[in-house]
Design a protein around this motif. Structure first.
Motif, PDB file in Angstrom:
ATOM      1  N   SER A 161      53.718  36.526  11.303  1.00 32.42           N
ATOM      2  CA  SER A 161      53.007  37.119  10.172  1.00 32.42           C
ATOM      3  C   SER A 161      52.255  38.380  10.595  1.00 32.42           C
ATOM      4  O   SER A 161      51.863  39.191   9.750  1.00 32.42           O
ATOM      5  N   CYS A 162      52.044  38.551  11.906  1.00 32.76           N
ATOM      6  CA  CYS A 162      51.379  39.740  12.454  1.00 32.76           C
ATOM      7  C   CYS A 162      52.388  40.678  13.123  1.00 32.76           C
ATOM      8  O   CYS A 162      51.991  41.548  13.908  1.00 32.76           O
ATOM      9  N   HIS A 163      53.668  40.519  12.821  1.00 36.95           N
ATOM     10  CA  HIS A 163      54.695  41.258  13.553  1.00 36.95           C
ATOM     11  C   HIS A 163      54.551  42.769  13.414  1.00 36.95           C
ATOM     12  O   HIS A 163      54.902  43.522  14.319  1.00 36.95           O
ATOM     13  N   GLY A 164      54.035  43.234  12.307  1.00 33.65           N
ATOM     14  CA  GLY A 164      53.877  44.661  12.110  1.00 33.65           C
ATOM     15  C   GLY A 164      52.615  45.242  12.703  1.00 33.65           C
ATOM     16  O   GLY A 164      52.347  46.433  12.537  1.00 33.65           O
ATOM     17  N   ASP A 165      51.821  44.433  13.396  1.00 38.52           N
ATOM     18  CA  ASP A 165      50.547  44.879  13.944  1.00 38.52           C
ATOM     19  C   ASP A 165      50.650  44.981  15.461  1.00 38.52           C
ATOM     20  O   ASP A 165      50.705  43.974  16.165  1.00 38.52           O
ATOM     21  N   ALA A 166      50.674  46.208  15.982  1.00 37.51           N
ATOM     22  CA  ALA A 166      50.842  46.419  17.417  1.00 37.51           C
ATOM     23  C   ALA A 166      49.669  45.880  18.221  1.00 37.51           C
ATOM     24  O   ALA A 166      49.800  45.616  19.417  1.00 37.51           O
ATOM     25  N   SER A 167      48.505  45.717  17.586  1.00 41.17           N
ATOM     26  CA  SER A 167      47.337  45.225  18.312  1.00 41.17           C
ATOM     27  C   SER A 167      47.319  43.708  18.432  1.00 41.17           C
ATOM     28  O   SER A 167      46.541  43.153  19.211  1.00 41.17           O
ATOM     29  N   ALA A 168      48.150  43.011  17.664  1.00 41.57           N
ATOM     30  CA  ALA A 168      48.170  41.540  17.702  1.00 41.57           C
ATOM     31  C   ALA A 168      48.923  41.052  18.926  1.00 41.57           C
ATOM     32  O   ALA A 168      49.857  41.692  19.409  1.00 41.57           O
ATOM     33  N   ASP A 169      48.532  39.886  19.421  1.00 49.95           N
ATOM     34  CA  ASP A 169      49.120  39.356  20.649  1.00 49.95           C
ATOM     35  C   ASP A 169      49.163  37.834  20.556  1.00 49.95           C
ATOM     36  O   ASP A 169      48.122  37.191  20.374  1.00 49.95           O
ATOM     37  N   ARG A 170      50.366  37.266  20.676  1.00 50.32           N
ATOM     38  CA  ARG A 170      50.486  35.802  20.702  1.00 50.32           C
ATOM     39  C   ARG A 170      50.082  35.344  22.106  1.00 50.32           C
ATOM     40  O   ARG A 170      50.893  35.278  23.016  1.00 50.32           O
ATOM     41  N   ARG A 171      48.837  35.016  22.234  1.00 50.86           N
ATOM     42  CA  ARG A 171      48.308  34.674  23.556  1.00 50.86           C
ATOM     43  C   ARG A 171      47.705  33.280  23.623  1.00 50.86           C
ATOM     44  O   ARG A 171      47.877  32.562  24.600  1.00 50.86           O
ATOM     45  N   TYR A 172      46.999  32.892  22.569  1.00 53.44           N
ATOM     46  CA  TYR A 172      46.221  31.657  22.622  1.00 53.44           C
ATOM     47  C   TYR A 172      46.852  30.555  21.779  1.00 53.44           C
ATOM     48  O   TYR A 172      47.143  30.750  20.599  1.00 53.44           O
ATOM     49  N   LEU A 173      47.031  29.405  22.398  1.00 48.20           N
ATOM     50  CA  LEU A 173      47.469  28.212  21.681  1.00 48.20           C
ATOM     51  C   LEU A 173      46.230  27.470  21.208  1.00 48.20           C
ATOM     52  O   LEU A 173      45.298  27.234  21.991  1.00 48.20           O
ATOM     53  N   VAL A 174      46.211  27.119  19.938  1.00 44.49           N
ATOM     54  CA  VAL A 174      45.059  26.463  19.329  1.00 44.49           C
ATOM     55  C   VAL A 174      45.285  24.958  19.343  1.00 44.49           C
ATOM     56  O   VAL A 174      46.268  24.467  18.780  1.00 44.49           O
ATOM     57  N   LEU A 175      44.374  24.225  19.995  1.00 43.34           N
ATOM     58  CA  LEU A 175      44.500  22.773  20.143  1.00 43.34           C
ATOM     59  C   LEU A 175      43.304  22.074  19.498  1.00 43.34           C
ATOM     60  O   LEU A 175      42.257  21.923  20.126  1.00 43.34           O
ATOM     61  N   PRO A 176      43.419  21.635  18.251  1.00 45.92           N
ATOM     62  CA  PRO A 176      42.340  20.836  17.663  1.00 45.92           C
ATOM     63  C   PRO A 176      42.353  19.407  18.206  1.00 45.92           C
ATOM     64  O   PRO A 176      43.421  18.802  18.400  1.00 45.92           O
ATOM     65  N   GLY A 177      41.171  18.883  18.458  1.00 45.18           N
ATOM     66  CA  GLY A 177      41.024  17.470  18.777  1.00 45.18           C
ATOM     67  C   GLY A 177      40.746  16.727  17.478  1.00 45.18           C
ATOM     68  O   GLY A 177      39.654  16.853  16.908  1.00 45.18           O
ATOM     69  N   LEU A 178      41.704  15.958  17.016  1.00 46.84           N
ATOM     70  CA  LEU A 178      41.596  15.359  15.688  1.00 46.84           C
ATOM     71  C   LEU A 178      40.397  14.427  15.566  1.00 46.84           C
ATOM     72  O   LEU A 178      39.704  14.412  14.542  1.00 46.84           O
ATOM     73  N   ILE A 179      40.110  13.647  16.605  1.00 46.43           N
ATOM     74  CA  ILE A 179      39.001  12.694  16.544  1.00 46.43           C
ATOM     75  C   ILE A 179      37.690  13.313  17.002  1.00 46.43           C
ATOM     76  O   ILE A 179      36.645  13.142  16.369  1.00 46.43           O
ATOM     77  N   SER A 180      37.701  14.071  18.082  1.00 47.76           N
ATOM     78  CA  SER A 180      36.452  14.646  18.595  1.00 47.76           C
ATOM     79  C   SER A 180      35.937  15.777  17.714  1.00 47.76           C
ATOM     80  O   SER A 180      34.734  16.033  17.658  1.00 47.76           O
TER      81      SER A 180
END
Length: 552
Positions: A161-180
């Protein structure tokens, strides 16, 4: 239209088995574009040194002029972006993603929460490169700093969805803790094989600023922000659920849903920007599902059966779709990947139906059941009939097939959805389940005779539990499957995987005629982990996949 220079460099044609790339001038393009033998074409243009890719289905090739204008319009539209459309993360189109590189790594959430082992959950890096000496094994484990998170679903800080944005970077994986209630940001760029912890968003901050807890699904937004569904308040009440908005550095911004527009229950969501719509699904109240499944609580109103239609990106609820008894516990939801399509599917777990949703001419949304998995009469189980329990599904990037799992029955199915209203079964394989041979439970046929399903061994190992989370390779030819749903439910329905751990298997997919075949050389056994048997849940590729990326 503004006057710009746009030269067609080449045309990419995609058939069933190969990708052919040829450089063509306008006349050869004209000849190929009018051919119905190619399902899709890509036109790549140069516009002020920007590369612009436009997808043309065969239904849009009636005139070369119209096709050329489509490309020019794309070029003009991208002219105001921060950078070249090829320089942002992900891919310009879903079909461009299909031509991407073969996966070599998969990140998998692995957990000890709920197993009785006092160890932190972790992110496992699994080698899926057949040419690698460590193929089919865990090569790195990033342990979380706390115990009891119940890592569950994951998402990216940035995607197609950010493919047209040169400043965007797929770097961080988001890991929610469902219980905590914690949300971890994992840096995968410095060393993709050995990700590291970047930041922790604490549940106290989330609750104080938004009232939200139990974070589940995360999706990146074209703005650089991230949206996370949260399934309740800190007491586990569904009434407090909604959507958390994080900025690009994982700071808590606010709730996304407007005041008074909270869904009845929370779980998954998917947005389709061209139709200014986001739709979310319903699991149940955390205080109910976190303790295991009780059928009475469905009747008591602690589980959902609704879809929630929101205006995008405003966050105002426009419609609530009551699925009734045909849609009890609607979990995963996907629009078709083609951003011009106003239809998609949701898997109803308890009713075991695949439901298609679609937009009406008056801008409301409707639904219809397109597949029903009939419950099986059984012996020796807790109920006289056993539902399939559709807990996950996904759609191939070309929108030709979808795949779903029946966690209790134990099969994975492949359907052709080229006619979205009438899916056709093209493949089915049993890879576990409560009714496999050797199980104490048996299915009862119409003639009164009992039967069980044959489930093969892989590398001499019996398959435990039932197929749960699935992930598809970009080219659609390899399907990966784990078998842990949620620790409290695993313990209730498949206590063996609490004791012996999860596994990942890989299934070869026939994308020509349809069909599923187990890869006998791939088996990742989480029963052999250094800290003891662990539960494996959702999987992600470093470069994105069909369940993380959304096109705008």
């Amino acid at each position: 239209m503004n006057s710009i220079s746009c030269h067609i460099l080449y045309i990419e044609t995609y058939n069933k088995t190969t990708t052919t790339r040829t450089q063509s001038h306008h006349r050869s393009y004209s000849r190929i574009a009018k051919s119905k033998s190619f399902p899709f074409l890509y036109i790549t243009c140069v516009y002020d040194q920007r590369r612009v890719v436009s997808l043309l289905p065969h239904t849009q090739r009636d005139s070369v002029d119209m096709a050329t204008e489509t490309v020019l319009a794309t070029a003009v539209g991208n002219g105001g972006n921060k950078g070249c459309c090829k320089s942002g993360p992900g891919y310009a189109t879903p079909l461009a993603a299909m031509a991407g590189p073969r996966e070599k790594l998969i990140y998998v959430t692995a957990l000890y929460s709920g197993t009785g082992r006092d160890k932190p959950d972790y992110l496992a890096t699994v080698d899926v490169d057949p040419s690698s000496p460590t193929y089919s094994s865990v090569i790195h484990r990033l342990k979380m700093p706390y115990v009891g998170d119940e890592l569950h679903h994951t998402g990216w800080n940035s995607c197609s969805s950010c493919h047209g944005d040169a400043s965007a970077d797929r770097r961080y994986l988001v890991l929610p803790g469902l219980i905590s209630g914690r949300i971890y940001a994992i840096d995968t760029k410095a060393d993709p094989k050995a990700p590291s912890l970047y930041k922790v968003v604490e549940p106290k901050e989330i609750a104080e600023k938004t009232g939200l807890a139990f974070p589940h699904t995360s999706h990146c937004l074209a703005t650089g922000d991230m949206l996370v569904s949260c399934l309740g308040d800190k007491e586990g009440n569904a009434k407090g659920n909604g959507f958390l908005l994080l900025d690009s550095d994982f700071n808590v911004k606010s709730r996304w849903d407007k005041a008074g527009h909270s869904p009845l229950f929370g779980y998954d969501f998917w947005y389709q920007p061209r139709f200014k719509t986001m739709i979310s699904t319903s699991w149940g109240a955390p205080k109910a599902f976190s303790k295991g499944f009780d059928l009475q609580q469905v009747a008591d109103g602690l589980y959902g059966s609704h879809l929630h239609v929101y205006s995008w990106p405003e966050g105002e609820m426009k419609q609530v779709i009551d699925l009734g008894d045909t849609g009890l516990l609607p979990l995963e939801i996907r629009f078709l990947h083609d951003p011009s399509k106003d239809t998609g599917y949701v898997g109803s777990a308890l009713s075991s139906n695949m439901i298609r949703f679609f937009k009406n001419s008056d801008d409301t949304w409707s639904h219809e059941v397109v597949i029903s998995v009939e419950p099986l009469k059984v012996e020796n189980w807790m109920l006289p009939e056993m539902p399939g329990l559709i807990t996950d599904f996904l759609i191939s990037l070309d929108d030709r097939f979808f795949y779903f799992v029946n966690w209790l029955h134990g099969d994975i199915r492949q359907y052709n959805i080229e006619d979205p209203k009438n899916p056709v079964l093209t493949g089915q394989i049993w890879v576990g389940g409560l009714l496999q041979k050797g199980s104490p439970y048996k299915a009862v046929g119409e003639d009164g005779n009992t039967y069980q399903f044959d489930v093969p061994q892989i590398k001499g190992k019996s398959l435990r539990g039932g197929p749960q989370m699935i992930q598809l390779s970009l080219d659609g030819k390899r399907l990966y499957a784990t078998n842990s749903l949620f620790s409290a439910w695993d313990r209730q329905f498949y206590p063996e995987i609490i004791e012996k751990g999860s596994h990942i298997i890989q299934i070869d997919v026939d994308t020509d005629k349809g069909g599923l075949t187990i890869n006998p050389d791939f088996f990742v056994d989480f029963g052999d982990e250094p800290d003891g048997p662990a539960l494996a849940h959702e999987m992600r590729y470093p470069g994105g996949d069909c369940t993380s990326d959304i096109w705008i």
